[in-house]
Design a protein around this motif. Structure first.
Motif, short mmCIF file in Angstrom:
data_model
loop_
_atom_site.label_atom_id
_atom_site.label_comp_id
_atom_site.label_asym_id
_atom_site.label_seq_id
_atom_site.Cartn_x
_atom_site.Cartn_y
_atom_site.Cartn_z
N PHE A 19 45.20 -48.37 35.28
CA PHE A 19 44.27 -47.48 34.57
C PHE A 19 44.33 -47.74 33.07
N ARG A 20 45.53 -47.82 32.52
CA ARG A 20 45.69 -48.06 31.08
C ARG A 20 45.18 -49.45 30.69
N ALA A 21 45.47 -50.44 31.54
CA ALA A 21 45.05 -51.81 31.24
C ALA A 21 43.53 -51.95 31.26
N ALA A 22 42.87 -51.30 32.21
CA ALA A 22 41.40 -51.38 32.28
C ALA A 22 40.77 -50.81 31.02
N GLU A 23 41.28 -49.70 30.57
CA GLU A 23 40.77 -49.09 29.33
C GLU A 23 41.03 -49.98 28.13
N ARG A 24 42.26 -50.46 28.02
CA ARG A 24 42.64 -51.27 26.87
C ARG A 24 41.85 -52.57 26.80
N ALA A 25 41.65 -53.21 27.95
CA ALA A 25 40.99 -54.52 27.98
C ALA A 25 39.48 -54.42 28.19
N GLY A 26 38.98 -53.25 28.55
CA GLY A 26 37.56 -53.12 28.82
C GLY A 26 37.13 -53.88 30.06
N VAL A 27 37.97 -53.85 31.09
CA VAL A 27 37.73 -54.59 32.33
C VAL A 27 37.46 -53.60 33.46
N ALA A 28 36.48 -53.93 34.30
CA ALA A 28 36.16 -53.09 35.45
C ALA A 28 37.32 -53.09 36.45
N LEU A 29 37.69 -51.90 36.89
CA LEU A 29 38.76 -51.70 37.86
C LEU A 29 38.17 -50.93 39.04
N ILE A 30 38.24 -51.51 40.24
CA ILE A 30 37.69 -50.87 41.42
C ILE A 30 38.81 -50.70 42.43
N LEU A 31 39.10 -49.45 42.78
CA LEU A 31 40.13 -49.15 43.77
C LEU A 31 39.45 -48.94 45.12
N VAL A 32 39.84 -49.71 46.11
CA VAL A 32 39.24 -49.66 47.44
C VAL A 32 40.25 -49.01 48.38
N ALA A 33 39.83 -47.92 49.04
CA ALA A 33 40.73 -47.18 49.93
C ALA A 33 39.93 -46.49 51.02
N ASN A 34 40.64 -46.07 52.06
CA ASN A 34 39.96 -45.34 53.13
C ASN A 34 40.12 -43.83 52.99
N GLN A 35 40.52 -43.40 51.83
CA GLN A 35 40.65 -41.97 51.53
C GLN A 35 40.23 -41.73 50.08
N PRO A 36 39.86 -40.51 49.76
CA PRO A 36 39.47 -40.22 48.37
C PRO A 36 40.67 -40.42 47.43
N LEU A 37 40.39 -40.91 46.24
CA LEU A 37 41.44 -41.16 45.25
C LEU A 37 41.13 -40.40 43.97
N ASN A 38 42.17 -39.95 43.29
CA ASN A 38 42.01 -39.35 41.98
C ASN A 38 42.20 -40.42 40.93
N THR A 39 41.24 -40.54 40.03
CA THR A 39 41.32 -41.52 38.95
C THR A 39 40.94 -40.84 37.65
N PRO A 40 41.37 -41.41 36.54
CA PRO A 40 40.95 -40.88 35.25
C PRO A 40 39.44 -41.05 35.07
N ASN A 41 38.87 -40.18 34.28
CA ASN A 41 37.45 -40.29 33.95
C ASN A 41 37.28 -41.46 33.00
N SER A 42 36.62 -42.52 33.46
CA SER A 42 36.47 -43.73 32.66
C SER A 42 35.26 -44.50 33.14
N SER A 43 34.55 -45.11 32.22
CA SER A 43 33.42 -45.95 32.62
C SER A 43 33.90 -47.28 33.20
N TYR A 44 35.18 -47.59 33.05
CA TYR A 44 35.74 -48.84 33.57
C TYR A 44 36.36 -48.69 34.96
N ILE A 45 36.66 -47.46 35.38
CA ILE A 45 37.40 -47.23 36.62
C ILE A 45 36.50 -46.60 37.67
N LYS A 46 36.43 -47.27 38.82
CA LYS A 46 35.61 -46.79 39.94
C LYS A 46 36.44 -46.78 41.21
N THR A 47 36.01 -45.99 42.18
CA THR A 47 36.62 -46.03 43.50
C THR A 47 35.56 -46.40 44.51
N LEU A 48 36.00 -47.02 45.57
CA LEU A 48 35.12 -47.37 46.68
C LEU A 48 35.83 -46.92 47.95
#
Length: 156
Positions: A19-48
């Motif tokens: 999470f910190r690295a995606a924000e710092r580097a401005g890189v898209a981070l996509i977490l893929v899981a079969n359950q809902p995930l809690n993530t920080p509010n960020s335009s770089y961080i998404k869940t699938l």
């Protein structure tokens, strides 16, 4: 470059580093899981979220990964497929899977599966340690630094 995470079994501390690295580097981070995930509010961080089932998350990552993307996984067969598509694969313990080492990792995995199937207790992985966390953070930093030097921040 996008960072894909096989998130169902990924340690929380590794997700926090990502999470910190995606924000710092401005890189898209996509977490893929079969359950809902809690993530920080960020335009770089998404869940699938994918349906439950054997290798469903892995198959979705392989379907979407592109050459140059990074996948965070401890799943050796998934890492092999990512490498075959021109991506990079990094374990949560900081081991970078490469074309040079993936075959040996697959062979060892298959050997241990055979041993377990014959009734031998091969034990499980060691507990996730501070050394593992540091190794992961260091390798991720090297990968992102190389990417940013080639592309520039925010170009993912």
């Amino acid at each position: 470059m996008k960072i894909w995470v096989d998130a169902d079994a990924c340690p929380v501390v590794v997700k926090d580093i990502l999470f910190r690295a995606a924000e710092r580097a401005g890189v898209a981070l996509i977490l893929v899981a079969n359950q809902p995930l809690n993530t920080p509010n960020s335009s770089y961080i998404k869940t699938l979220q994918v349906p439950r089932g054997f290798d469903v998350a892995d198959d979705e990552i392989v379907r979407r990964v592109a050459a140059g993307d990074l996948v965070i996984t401890s799943d050796i067969p998934l890492a092999a497929e990512v490498i075959a598509k021109g991506g990079q694969a990094l374990s949560p313990r900081g081991e970078l899977y490469t074309t040079e080492n993936i075959r040996a990792r697959l062979n060892m995995r298959d050997f241990l599966d055979t041993m377990r199937a014959s009734g031998v207790d091969t034990g499980g992985p060691a507990a996730f340690s501070q050394r593992d966390r540091q190794a992961f953070a260091n390798c991720l930093d090297r990968i992102l630094t190389k990417f940013l030097n080639l592309e520039g921040p925010g170009s993912a």
